[in-house]
Enzyme design. Sequence first.
Site, PDB file in Angstrom:
ATOM      1  CB  CYS A  30      44.229  34.917  43.260  1.00 37.74           C
ATOM      2  SG  CYS A  30      44.618  34.032  41.747  1.00 37.74           S
ATOM      3  CB  CYS A  33      41.763  35.055  40.640  1.00 39.69           C
ATOM      4  SG  CYS A  33      42.350  33.483  41.272  1.00 39.69           S
TER       5      CYS A  33
END
Length: 103
Positions: A30, A33
Amino acid sequence: MGLKLTKDNFEELVLKADKPVLVDFWAPWCMPCRMIAPVVEELAEELNGQAVVGKINVDEEGDLARQFKVNSIPCLIVFENGQEARRSVGAQGKDALKKLVLG
């Protein structure tokens, strides 16, 4: 670094904590993230003693992600007194995350 949280230590480190706990639900693939990871780490150091910061890899701990209805990541949830108190989804700046943790 934030604590690595798993189903085995979640109750002890999050639900029974005596201070707010920021839980970062994330995954290595991600991009948002990975973008906020350094900010979360800075916050962990800055709030040392005031709050606890932990991370849950949703690929490794899918049951916890489902339990807390995490559908999008990064998802940051603040737990207080064993309950979800606040939640934020998506990349956030340090000031916004600090405000999230401290209420």
